[in-house]
Scaffold this motif. Sequence first.
Motif, PDB file in Angstrom:
ATOM      1  N   GLY A  51      58.615  16.206 108.014  1.00 37.08           N
ATOM      2  CA  GLY A  51      57.744  16.980 108.882  1.00 37.08           C
ATOM      3  C   GLY A  51      58.067  16.790 110.353  1.00 37.08           C
ATOM      4  N   LEU A  52      58.410  15.559 110.733  1.00 32.65           N
ATOM      5  CA  LEU A  52      58.803  15.312 112.130  1.00 32.65           C
ATOM      6  C   LEU A  52      60.085  16.052 112.488  1.00 32.65           C
ATOM      7  N   ILE A  53      61.069  16.003 111.594  1.00 29.87           N
ATOM      8  CA  ILE A  53      62.322  16.726 111.855  1.00 29.87           C
ATOM      9  C   ILE A  53      62.023  18.217 112.018  1.00 29.87           C
ATOM     10  N   LYS A  54      61.210  18.751 111.139  1.00 30.16           N
ATOM     11  CA  LYS A  54      60.859  20.171 111.196  1.00 30.16           C
ATOM     12  C   LYS A  54      60.125  20.499 112.495  1.00 30.16           C
ATOM     13  N   HIS A  55      59.152  19.677 112.864  1.00 24.51           N
ATOM     14  CA  HIS A  55      58.375  19.918 114.085  1.00 24.51           C
ATOM     15  C   HIS A  55      59.264  19.883 115.327  1.00 24.51           C
ATOM     16  N   VAL A  56      60.124  18.858 115.427  1.00 21.75           N
ATOM     17  CA  VAL A  56      60.980  18.751 116.605  1.00 21.75           C
ATOM     18  C   VAL A  56      61.967  19.914 116.651  1.00 21.75           C
ATOM     19  N   THR A  57      62.461  20.331 115.512  1.00 23.19           N
ATOM     20  CA  THR A  57      63.363  21.486 115.458  1.00 23.19           C
ATOM     21  C   THR A  57      62.683  22.729 115.998  1.00 23.19           C
ATOM     22  N   LEU A  58      61.488  23.011 115.508  1.00 25.03           N
ATOM     23  CA  LEU A  58      60.766  24.207 115.947  1.00 25.03           C
ATOM     24  C   LEU A  58      60.386  24.122 117.422  1.00 25.03           C
ATOM     25  N   THR A  59      60.017  22.930 117.865  1.00 24.88           N
ATOM     26  CA  THR A  59      59.659  22.736 119.276  1.00 24.88           C
ATOM     27  C   THR A  59      60.875  22.953 120.161  1.00 24.88           C
ATOM     28  N   GLU A  60      62.005  22.368 119.786  1.00 24.93           N
ATOM     29  CA  GLU A  60      63.222  22.535 120.585  1.00 24.93           C
ATOM     30  C   GLU A  60      63.665  23.995 120.593  1.00 24.93           C
ATOM     31  N   ARG A  61      63.559  24.658 119.472  1.00 26.34           N
ATOM     32  CA  ARG A  61      63.921  26.074 119.402  1.00 26.34           C
ATOM     33  C   ARG A  61      63.053  26.900 120.361  1.00 26.34           C
ATOM     34  N   GLY A  62      61.760  26.594 120.386  1.00 24.98           N
ATOM     35  CA  GLY A  62      60.855  27.308 121.284  1.00 24.98           C
ATOM     36  C   GLY A  62      61.189  27.071 122.751  1.00 24.98           C
ATOM     37  N   TRP A  63      61.467  25.814 123.104  1.00 24.76           N
ATOM     38  CA  TRP A  63      61.820  25.521 124.491  1.00 24.76           C
ATOM     39  C   TRP A  63      63.169  26.124 124.867  1.00 24.76           C
ATOM     40  N   ALA A  64      64.102  26.221 123.926  1.00 23.97           N
ATOM     41  CA  ALA A  64      65.378  26.887 124.209  1.00 23.97           C
ATOM     42  C   ALA A  64      65.129  28.364 124.529  1.00 23.97           C
ATOM     43  N   ARG A  65      64.244  28.978 123.775  1.00 23.82           N
ATOM     44  CA  ARG A  65      63.887  30.372 124.070  1.00 23.82           C
ATOM     45  C   ARG A  65      63.285  30.483 125.465  1.00 23.82           C
ATOM     46  N   PHE A  66      62.431  29.527 125.814  1.00 16.05           N
ATOM     47  CA  PHE A  66      61.812  29.519 127.135  1.00 16.05           C
ATOM     48  C   PHE A  66      62.866  29.429 128.234  1.00 16.05           C
ATOM     49  N   MET A  67      63.855  28.547 128.057  1.00 21.49           N
ATOM     50  CA  MET A  67      64.894  28.375 129.072  1.00 21.49           C
ATOM     51  C   MET A  67      65.579  29.701 129.388  1.00 21.49           C
ATOM     52  N   VAL A  68      65.747  30.524 128.367  1.00 21.26           N
ATOM     53  CA  VAL A  68      66.454  31.788 128.537  1.00 21.26           C
ATOM     54  C   VAL A  68      65.517  32.908 128.988  1.00 21.26           C
ATOM     55  N   GLY A  69      64.349  33.017 128.351  1.00 25.03           N
ATOM     56  CA  GLY A  69      63.511  34.189 128.576  1.00 25.03           C
ATOM     57  C   GLY A  69      62.070  33.950 128.966  1.00 25.03           C
ATOM     58  N   GLY A  70      61.692  32.714 129.234  1.00 23.39           N
ATOM     59  CA  GLY A  70      60.335  32.432 129.683  1.00 23.39           C
ATOM     60  C   GLY A  70      59.321  32.374 128.550  1.00 23.39           C
ATOM     61  N   ALA A  71      58.043  32.417 128.955  1.00 20.81           N
ATOM     62  CA  ALA A  71      56.933  32.219 128.020  1.00 20.81           C
ATOM     63  C   ALA A  71      56.911  33.263 126.903  1.00 20.81           C
ATOM     64  N   GLU A  72      57.194  34.489 127.229  1.00 24.15           N
ATOM     65  CA  GLU A  72      57.168  35.538 126.201  1.00 24.15           C
ATOM     66  C   GLU A  72      58.199  35.259 125.109  1.00 24.15           C
ATOM     67  N   ALA A  73      59.381  34.851 125.498  1.00 23.47           N
ATOM     68  CA  ALA A  73      60.422  34.532 124.519  1.00 23.47           C
ATOM     69  C   ALA A  73      60.047  33.295 123.712  1.00 23.47           C
ATOM     70  N   MET A  74      59.399  32.332 124.356  1.00 23.60           N
ATOM     71  CA  MET A  74      59.007  31.097 123.679  1.00 23.60           C
ATOM     72  C   MET A  74      58.028  31.374 122.547  1.00 23.60           C
ATOM     73  N   GLU A  75      57.168  32.325 122.725  1.00 26.52           N
ATOM     74  CA  GLU A  75      56.123  32.621 121.750  1.00 26.52           C
ATOM     75  C   GLU A  75      56.621  33.447 120.573  1.00 26.52           C
ATOM     76  N   ARG A  76      57.832  33.980 120.657  1.00 30.86           N
ATOM     77  CA  ARG A  76      58.405  34.742 119.551  1.00 30.86           C
ATOM     78  C   ARG A  76      58.688  33.801 118.382  1.00 30.86           C
ATOM     79  N   ARG A  77      58.502  34.285 117.173  1.00 31.05           N
ATOM     80  CA  ARG A  77      58.767  33.489 115.976  1.00 31.05           C
ATOM     81  C   ARG A  77      59.810  34.188 115.112  1.00 31.05           C
ATOM     82  N   ASP A  78      60.733  33.385 114.570  1.00 32.94           N
ATOM     83  CA  ASP A  78      61.709  33.900 113.621  1.00 32.94           C
ATOM     84  C   ASP A  78      61.058  33.977 112.248  1.00 32.94           C
ATOM     85  N   GLU A  79      61.639  34.773 111.358  1.00 32.09           N
ATOM     86  CA  GLU A  79      61.059  34.949 110.020  1.00 32.09           C
ATOM     87  C   GLU A  79      61.069  33.667 109.201  1.00 32.09           C
ATOM     88  N   ASP A  80      61.968  32.715 109.528  1.00 26.22           N
ATOM     89  CA  ASP A  80      62.010  31.461 108.777  1.00 26.22           C
ATOM     90  C   ASP A  80      61.015  30.416 109.310  1.00 26.22           C
TER      91      ASP A  80
END
Length: 172
Positions: A51-80
């Motif tokens: 669960g920790l690995i999964k949580h950190v993965t999803l958190t890092e993915r969200g922050w990577a989206r933020f780095m590129v596209g800001g808050a709107e991109a961060m809030e986007r979710r992939d189908e997986d």
Amino acid sequence: MTTPTSILTGERADLLEALGKQRYFLRYPTRDLTDEQAALCTTASELSLGGLIKHVTLTERGWARFMVGGAEAMERRDEDEPAEWADTFRMVDGETLAGLLDTYEQVARETDELIATLDLDLSHPLPEAPWFEPGKTWSVRRVVAHLIAETAQHAGHADIIRESLDGAKSMG
């Protein structure tokens, strides 16, 4: 053209090294575990190693989206990505530790590429949330510092969970 992270120097190299070290300390407690062990909650919390690995993965993915596209991109979710918040902290039917670690490695590579290539001063307003100061912006550099801290905090959790599981320690 992208810059290979292996030839970076200076601040970017330092940030990548610090983040890489914390990722290692997060993954290390999962060594030699079965999927069943990785899903166990061994402390008073509802956290497991998987669960920790999964949580950190999803958190890092969200922050990577933020780095590129800001808050709107961060809030986007992939189908997986889980629809239920609680499922972002635990292994669900069909998930394996190996699969979670592979996804984490992929997300880490993508984040590393962003750290190697994005303007570290690029800033975006943070999403509206009770835990963020209203109107505050974070630069890519600040996001990377946050990822290092977040990963380190969860690496400590992982070490405690593993020691509670079978006595294995990351250090000592």
